[in-house]
Scaffold this active site. Structure first.
Site, PDB file in Angstrom:
ATOM      1  N   GLU A 102     -23.194  46.205 103.138  1.00 27.64           N
ATOM      2  CA  GLU A 102     -24.098  45.140 104.730  1.00 27.64           C
ATOM      3  C   GLU A 102     -24.855  46.564 104.788  1.00 27.64           C
ATOM      4  O   GLU A 102     -25.547  46.773 104.501  1.00 27.64           O
ATOM      5  CB  GLU A 102     -23.091  45.030 105.816  1.00 27.64           C
ATOM      6  CG  GLU A 102     -24.338  44.888 107.048  1.00 27.64           C
ATOM      7  CD  GLU A 102     -22.999  44.888 108.011  1.00 27.64           C
ATOM      8  OE1 GLU A 102     -22.302  44.362 107.841  1.00 27.64           O
ATOM      9  OE2 GLU A 102     -23.903  45.845 109.300  1.00 27.64           O
ATOM     10  N   TYR A 106     -25.553  37.225 109.408  1.00 20.36           N
ATOM     11  CA  TYR A 106     -25.692  36.521 110.030  1.00 20.36           C
ATOM     12  C   TYR A 106     -27.007  36.612 110.673  1.00 20.36           C
ATOM     13  O   TYR A 106     -27.008  37.253 111.754  1.00 20.36           O
ATOM     14  CB  TYR A 106     -24.866  35.216 109.843  1.00 20.36           C
ATOM     15  CG  TYR A 106     -24.815  33.713 110.357  1.00 20.36           C
ATOM     16  CD1 TYR A 106     -25.342  32.909 109.744  1.00 20.36           C
ATOM     17  CD2 TYR A 106     -25.250  33.382 111.401  1.00 20.36           C
ATOM     18  CE1 TYR A 106     -25.698  32.167 109.928  1.00 20.36           C
ATOM     19  CE2 TYR A 106     -25.121  32.751 112.314  1.00 20.36           C
ATOM     20  CZ  TYR A 106     -25.983  30.972 111.487  1.00 20.36           C
ATOM     21  OH  TYR A 106     -25.923  30.304 111.754  1.00 20.36           O
TER      22      TYR A 106
END
Ligand SMILES: Nc1ccn([C@@H]2O[C@@H]3COP(=O)(O)O[C@H]3[C@H]2O)c(=O)n1
Ligand SMILES: [Zn+2]
Ligand SMILES: [Zn+2]
Length: 250
Positions: A71, A108
């Site tokens: 991430e 997301y």
């Protein structure tokens, strides 16, 4: 042509004095990561490598000590490096779960158009047990191996002659017949649980049962903080050190 492997981390999942086990392959001006755990970005910072200097990341399985840094890598490429994407090499089995089960929670963002792994990475799905050229003089093959029985997990062959176990249960058959006899690997990086029973990792005691000619090729990685207590007790095997650079024949 040159090939070097530098261990960005050599620690077990819960080690605090070593970073998560991850390797940097430096091959002909390319920088390829094997796994990117939660502490891997910090290790890259230590050696002054920025995310945009990484040409690709190969994923072995989705435990956080192997993918927990993705991430950060993706966000820094997006927000600090002009939306650059790095290549992500994985099998379909890993691609299916990496987004849904691991990354989607933080990444997301439909309002800004981020719906999937492909919105952040240049995803390259590779077939199991098929060597893939990922740079000049560099091939990677992902072979399914047993770690957690319900999760896909892979070991790697690099240029067919280097074995990188990632996380795997001990397998005499794999090491003696495939890695040593069939492929004649000259270098083996193997995970090593130093004490206790090896339910999901190879233990030092299990690895010590291997014949001397195989032990001599083994660098032990993915070890706990008390590694220094075991120096001199690893037979013909040796511990690979964090940030150590190993020059290898192609
Ligand atoms: N059945 C399991 C599952 C997980 N674990 C611990 O969780 C860690 C996850 O990362 P790892 O490097 O695979 O090591 C695992 C074990 O320490 C474990 O010890 N037993
Ligand atoms: Zn691990
Ligand atoms: Zn694991």
């Amino acid at each position: 042509m040159s090939l070097q492997i530098q261990m960005l981390g050599t620690g077990s999942a819960f080690a605090k004095t070593f970073y998560n086990t991850s390797a940097l392959i430096r091959s002909n001006e390319r920088n390829i990561l094997i796994d990117c755990g939660s502490t891997t970005p910090r290790s890259l910072y230590d050696i002054q490598l920025q995310p945009d200097q990484i040409d690709g990341i190969v994923i072995s399985h989705i435990h956080a000590d192997h993918v927990g840094g993705l991430e950060e890598m993706a966000f820094r490429l997006l927000y600090e490096s002009n939306q650059k994407k790095t290549k992500l090499y994985l099998t379909k089995a890993i691609a299916d779960i990496l987004w849904e089960n691991t990354l989607k929670g933080g990444m997301y963002n439909p309002e800004d158009g981020y719906h999937s792994l492909e919105d952040y990475f240049d995803v390259i799905v590779i077939e199991e047990q098929v060597p893939v050229v990922i740079g000049p003089g560099l091939t990677i093959e992902l072979v399914p191996t047993l770690h957690i029985s319900s999760k896909p997990s892979y070991s790697l062959f690099i240029n067919d002659r280097i074995f990188y176990s990632a996380d795997v249960r001990f397998s005499e058959d794999l090491l003696i017949h495939e890695v040593a006899a069939k492929r004649n690997c000259h270098t083996i990086f193997h995970d090593c649980q130093l004490s206790g029973q090896g339910f999901i990792h190879a233990t030092l005691d299990e690895l010590l049962t291997l014949p001397e000619h195989i032990q001599q090729r083994i660098y032990l990685m993915h070890y706990a903080d008390n590694m220094s207590d075991f120096i001199g007790k690893t037979g013909h095997m040796r511990f690979v050190a964090q940030h150590e650079i190993i020059d290898l024949p192609e």
